[in-house]
Design a protein around this motif. Structure first.
Motif, short mmCIF file in Angstrom:
data_model
loop_
_atom_site.label_atom_id
_atom_site.label_comp_id
_atom_site.label_asym_id
_atom_site.label_seq_id
_atom_site.Cartn_x
_atom_site.Cartn_y
_atom_site.Cartn_z
N ASN A 182 42.45 24.67 33.36
CA ASN A 182 42.03 25.69 34.82
C ASN A 182 42.73 25.22 36.00
OD1 ASN A 182 40.77 27.12 32.65
ND2 ASN A 182 38.97 26.21 32.97
N TRP A 202 49.09 28.72 34.32
CA TRP A 202 48.38 30.06 34.11
C TRP A 202 49.36 31.11 33.96
CZ3 TRP A 202 42.87 31.30 35.94
CH2 TRP A 202 41.89 30.22 36.10
N HIS B 50 51.87 38.59 21.80
CA HIS B 50 51.05 37.50 21.59
C HIS B 50 50.31 37.32 20.46
CE1 HIS B 50 51.03 36.75 25.99
NE2 HIS B 50 51.34 37.61 26.18
N HIS B 103 43.13 27.07 17.93
CA HIS B 103 44.09 27.74 19.00
C HIS B 103 44.64 29.04 18.30
CE1 HIS B 103 44.78 23.86 21.72
NE2 HIS B 103 43.55 24.39 21.60
N ASN B 104 45.42 28.62 17.25
CA ASN B 104 46.14 29.74 16.68
C ASN B 104 45.50 30.97 15.65
OD1 ASN B 104 48.77 29.55 18.19
ND2 ASN B 104 48.41 27.55 16.91
N PHE B 160 35.90 31.99 34.11
CA PHE B 160 37.00 31.20 34.88
C PHE B 160 38.23 30.64 33.85
CE2 PHE B 160 39.00 30.03 38.76
CZ PHE B 160 39.52 28.63 38.64
N GLY B 161 39.47 30.94 34.18
CA GLY B 161 40.51 30.77 33.41
C GLY B 161 40.53 31.56 32.04
N SER B 162 41.19 31.17 30.93
CA SER B 162 41.23 31.82 30.01
C SER B 162 40.28 31.89 28.70
CB SER B 162 42.56 31.61 29.01
OG SER B 162 43.75 31.52 29.88
N ASN B 183 39.48 29.76 25.96
CA ASN B 183 40.72 29.89 25.15
C ASN B 183 40.62 30.90 24.16
OD1 ASN B 183 41.71 28.23 27.20
ND2 ASN B 183 41.44 26.45 25.71
N GLN B 184 40.76 30.33 22.61
CA GLN B 184 40.65 31.32 21.69
C GLN B 184 39.47 30.81 20.79
OE1 GLN B 184 42.02 34.23 21.62
NE2 GLN B 184 44.05 33.96 22.81
N TRP B 203 42.12 36.67 28.99
CA TRP B 203 43.39 35.94 29.12
C TRP B 203 43.94 37.08 30.21
CZ3 TRP B 203 46.21 31.87 26.41
CH2 TRP B 203 45.30 31.22 25.55
N GLU B 204 44.90 36.30 31.12
CA GLU B 204 45.39 37.18 31.84
C GLU B 204 46.47 38.05 31.30
OE1 GLU B 204 46.40 33.97 34.82
OE2 GLU B 204 45.37 34.67 36.21
N HIS B 205 47.00 37.84 29.97
CA HIS B 205 47.79 38.87 29.53
C HIS B 205 47.38 39.94 28.86
CE1 HIS B 205 46.67 36.44 25.69
NE2 HIS B 205 46.35 37.76 25.31
N TYR B 208 47.13 41.94 32.87
CA TYR B 208 48.03 41.60 33.93
C TYR B 208 48.99 42.71 34.15
CZ TYR B 208 49.26 38.65 37.94
OH TYR B 208 49.11 38.09 39.18
N PRO B 209 49.88 43.26 32.99
CA PRO B 209 50.81 44.23 33.53
C PRO B 209 50.12 45.48 33.82
CG PRO B 209 50.97 43.17 31.11
CD PRO B 209 49.74 42.79 31.54
N GLU B 212 47.07 43.52 37.13
CA GLU B 212 47.81 42.25 37.93
C GLU B 212 46.41 41.38 38.22
OE1 GLU B 212 49.57 44.43 41.33
OE2 GLU B 212 51.61 44.36 40.11
N ASN B 213 45.99 40.98 39.39
CA ASN B 213 45.03 39.89 39.38
C ASN B 213 43.51 40.73 39.44
OD1 ASN B 213 45.89 41.32 41.91
ND2 ASN B 213 44.09 40.44 42.81
#
Lengths: 244, 245
Positions: A182, A202, B50, B103-104, B160-162, B183-184, B203-205, B208-209, B212-213
């Motif tokens: 983070n 990030w 992804h 993770h995966n 906060f974060g992913s 995370n995942q 997650w931002e992905h 985001y497209p 955005e933020n």
């Protein structure tokens, strides 16, 4: 009368500047890092993400100052420079810790990150440090290429949101590579770590240009590292230390 | 005799093969079906890049796990289980396998679920609501559907974060709960009897497209996409499978 006005103004400025972080402008034009990082990405990253961290840190600090249940020690800490606050942030109770750790960390990391970048060289290979910093990297990692390989691997492999860092370790005084999740920063873990270089991994740091292709972002990151600035941090970090 | 041997061989082969080879499920709709909430471009990236990467990486780890000779056959046996089961037993694996699968494999099951919970958007969020027993359950747990949506949205904006925000049936209390993972991670990693009803990818992905933020805008528009019949069906399944309720 004048003295008291001056004193009052001084007091106001002191209280105000301790709690009002300012969004630092980029040290270059928004388009300066093209084509590695686009103008659009830089505007988003600086004017939205960094700006939000700035505002939220200020809010968090104001909230502490206004919180009647917050103890004096906490309020004293909230008046200190952000860097000092971050040294102790992990010891704060959760309700105060998270807003400062997340947003204060975000502010601190981005202020550092943007100042470590410069207009890109044509290739990554031609952008290298020199002098004592290069020697220190070679001493710690074997060669500059090896350092770059390790830093890049750590950056690709970091899962989720976070940063990869090169810093002078507080205990060993050696250059180390590490990562944080983070918006954590090495100084939260030991105030004597001297951060030299970091990369924001990030997704917002690269998505508008590289989409999911983080490794391409990292490959090109080496073209924009401002090695003279990093060398300056190294020089400062090694001269302050009377114990080196 | 030959035919039955061949069949046994094929079943075994298919059985072993399918246990360790996850396939990338196609989207249950066209890439542009979620426009304008989630663009075709975003869906291509999210699914074909992804989700695809999570699928491949999980398969790579599972292949290694299935060939692992340490600990006799124990690791191989685990590696041959369905991924949803493996993810409830990560503690039994050596750290490198556990982390990689967390993770995966987590990424795989999370995205498989997520894409199945979405549908073409309604014009407004307000008009997209669940009905029947599931709506009653939400009202019982959260007071009202609007309150549930408000809490889910707040948790999503504040993460906060992913990570992900989830609605699931808690293994112990058997009630609907809201929670988040980093995370995942998926709730079943914490208790195999948690029953996940729905989730949102933060997650931002995931936004985001298009946004955005502006995550709050994504979260607001997410409500236009939720496929309540599918979500309700998951809830109904959770109630019928549990003989202890």
């Amino acid at each position: 009368m004048l003295t008291s006005v001056v004193l009052l103004a001084f007091a106001v400025i002191c209280v105000q500047s301790q709690t009002e972080l300012v969004l630092p402008p980029l040290p270059y034009a928004y388009s300066a890092l093209e084509p590695v990082l686009s103008e659009h990405l830089m505007r988003l990253h600086h004017d939205k993400h960094f700006d939000t961290y700035t505002k939220k840190t200020n809010e968090a600090l104001k909230t502490i100052m206004a919180d009647t249940s917050a103890n004096e020690q906490l309020k004293e800490l909230a008046k200190k420079p952000l860097e000092e606050i971050l040294h102790d942030v992990l010891h704060l109770p959760e309700q105060y810790q998270f807003p400062l750790r997340h947003n204060g960390g975000g502010y601190y990391n981005h202020k550092l990150f943007f100042s470590m970048l410069k207009a890109p060289t044509a290739t990554a290979a031609e952008n290298k440090p020199t002098g004592v910093l290069l020697e220190a990297i070679e001493s710690s990692f074997g060669s500059f290429d090896k350092f770059r390989e390790l830093f890049s691997a750590a950056s690709i492999n970091l899962f989720g949101s976070g940063w990869v860092w090169l810093y002078i370790d507080a205990q060993t005084h050696k250059l180390v590579l590490n990562f944080t999740a983070n918006q954590d920063n090495p100084i939260m873990f030991d105030k004597k770590h001297v951060v030299l270089l970091g990369i924001d991994v990030w997704e917002h740091a690269y998505y508008p240009v590289y989409e999911n292709r983080r490794s391409e972002y990292i490959d090109n990151f080496w073209r924009i590292v401002n090695w003279p600035f990093v060398a300056q941090l190294y020089a400062e970090g090694t001269t302050k230390r009377a114990d080196l | 005799m030959m035919i039955s041997a061949a069949i046994v061989f094929l079943i075994t082969f298919a059985g072993v093969y399918s246990q360790t080879t996850l396939t990338l499920p196609p989207l249950p709709y066209a890439y542009n079906a979620l426009e304008p909430v989630l663009s075709e471009k975003l869906m291509h990236l999210h699914h074909d890049k992804h989700f695809f990467a999570y699928t491949n990486k999980t398969n790579m780890v599972l292949r290694l796990l299935c060939n692992e000779t340490k600990d006799g056959d124990k690791l191989k046996e685990i590696g041959n289980l369905p991924i949803e089961i493996i993810l409830t037993r990560l503690g039994e694996l050596p750290e490198t396998y556990a982390l990689s699968l967390r993770h995966n494999g987590g990424g795989y099951i999370n995205h498989k679920l997520f894409f199945s919970l979405l549908k073409a958007p309604t014009a407004t969020a307000a008009e997209n609501k669940p009905t029947g027993v599931f709506l009653e359950a939400l009202e019982k747990s959260f007071g009202s559907f609007d309150k549930f949506r408000e809490l889910f949205s707040a948790a999503s904006v504040n993460l906060f974060g992913s990570g992900w925000v989830w609605l699931y049936i808690d293994a112990r209390t058997k009630t609907l709960v809201l929670n988040f993972t980093a995370n995942q991670d998926n709730p079943i990693m914490f208790d195999k009897n948690h029953f996940v009803i729905m989730g949102i990818d933060l997650w931002e992905h995931a936004y985001y497209p298009v946004y955005e933020n502006r995550r709050a805008e994504y979260v607001e528009n997410f409500w236009r996409l939720v496929n309540w019949p599918v979500v309700s069906q998951r809830y109904i399944e959770s109630q019928t499978k549990r003989s202890d309720l």
